[in-house]
Design an enzyme around this catalytic site. Sequence first.
Site, PDB file in Angstrom:
ATOM      1  N   GLU A 231      40.206  38.245  38.956  1.00 34.20           N
ATOM      2  CA  GLU A 231      38.793  38.602  38.860  1.00 34.20           C
ATOM      3  C   GLU A 231      38.069  37.713  39.853  1.00 34.20           C
ATOM      4  OE1 GLU A 231      35.192  38.234  38.584  1.00 34.20           O
ATOM      5  OE2 GLU A 231      35.477  37.245  36.646  1.00 34.20           O
ATOM      6  N   CYS A 265      29.483  35.898  38.468  1.00 33.43           N
ATOM      7  CA  CYS A 265      30.144  36.852  39.365  1.00 33.43           C
ATOM      8  C   CYS A 265      29.474  38.208  39.320  1.00 33.43           C
ATOM      9  CB  CYS A 265      31.631  36.960  39.040  1.00 33.43           C
ATOM     10  SG  CYS A 265      31.987  37.265  37.298  1.00 33.43           S
TER      11      CYS A 265
END
Length: 460
Positions: A231, A265
Amino acid sequence: MAQITTNNPATRETIATYDLMSKDEAFAKIEAAHEAFLDWRTRSHEDRGEILRKIAKMLRDNSGRISEMMTREMGKLLKDGATEVEICARIFEYTADNGPSELADEERTHSGGKKRGIVTYSPIGVIYSIQPWNFPLYQPVRVLAANAMAGNACILKHASICTGSGLLLRDLCLEAGLPEGLFDVVLVDHDVSDEIIKHDKIRAVTMTGSDGAGRHIGKTAAEALKKTVLELGSNDAYLVLEDADIDLAVKTCVAGRLYNNGETCVSAKRFIVTETVYDDFVEAFVERMKSAKMGDPTSEDTQLGPVSSKEQFETLVEQVQKSVDGGCTLLCGGDPEDDPDGWYYPATVLADCKPGTPAYDDELFGPVASVIRAKDDDDAMRIANDSRYGLGGGIFSKDEDKAIRLARDHFDTGMIRINSFGAADPNMPFGGVKDSGYGREHGGFGMKEFVNAKAIFLPS
């Protein structure tokens, strides 16, 4: 002996110092995790779930202690820390509630439907979890909960600046009844970390971080034939279409850019605004960004705390300067003071962002917004996809059906918010495409990333 030192980004004061482990010390924890796994894998999903529920309660009972640790180590607003603890508790409970059905044996047929078959989701062993600092509790928890339910063990290498948070999580899990060794923390440098990936008892690797780090870890794991889930970063685009509710878009986009001090993020990072509403949006957006109260992260009325470290601060300064030098227009912020008390970077808006500048191409991990003008809705969608990243994104439109069609059929990213902003939910898949990585967590998907989907063929 090499050491890790943690510092409070709001005050620059030293918090604690930790000795790095040798390769042998780290390997001993892996061996212990494997031994714990051999017993844990024999327990039922329901038994594992009971312990996950106890961990959830333990987190809630220690919410203040955990939140304070996260705030001291990386500058998170104290109130956001409490929210993070609650999300983590919900993740453990969701996993306990849904794991038994998600991971249950499946009855199938083979030989043209004439004979019985069984598919089992069997645990594989010790999972190596490499996690960043921006969500010191959530990042390791989403790996731990899914894999503990699946029957795996977990070794955590946390970001050095939040070492205390990682160790606190381990201790609370032990206190809640998780078997010793099943989840442990290694304090190692990058060289030892690479050796851990190659260890024969490590069966898979999951990592959250930059795309550059993801390439290195993915390559190292691939050479050792270890499966990975990555990720990675993103510069999520939020589209303000011609029929958007501008007041809602402004309020939501500011919240999405400043959430967690801009260090998320899936933060809203690029704001792609259609020509017809551009002036109205930008005027209100800049005013709201300028009014954000920056200060002590422990204060209830603070909206923006410090960035996590000196290194993060200096990176933002460089990225913004390069963007301005490349033709971007600075509408507010971008002028951090040399504050002796902490690493504070003001809410900043860059407009006229062009390809080739960090504000357009890269991830600005802090409270800096990139505004890009689009001719129309189609052009906005084109610009949104003009990125090497594809983690999250958003669409503002009064026509929900149109927004759904754009999200489903055209937005090349893993997660899309319509007329809203949010980070993660236990019941929805989390992950990205392109340079934002691969694999999925949450929503039941994470529990099946690191299992052996085993086929058992019966003769009749």
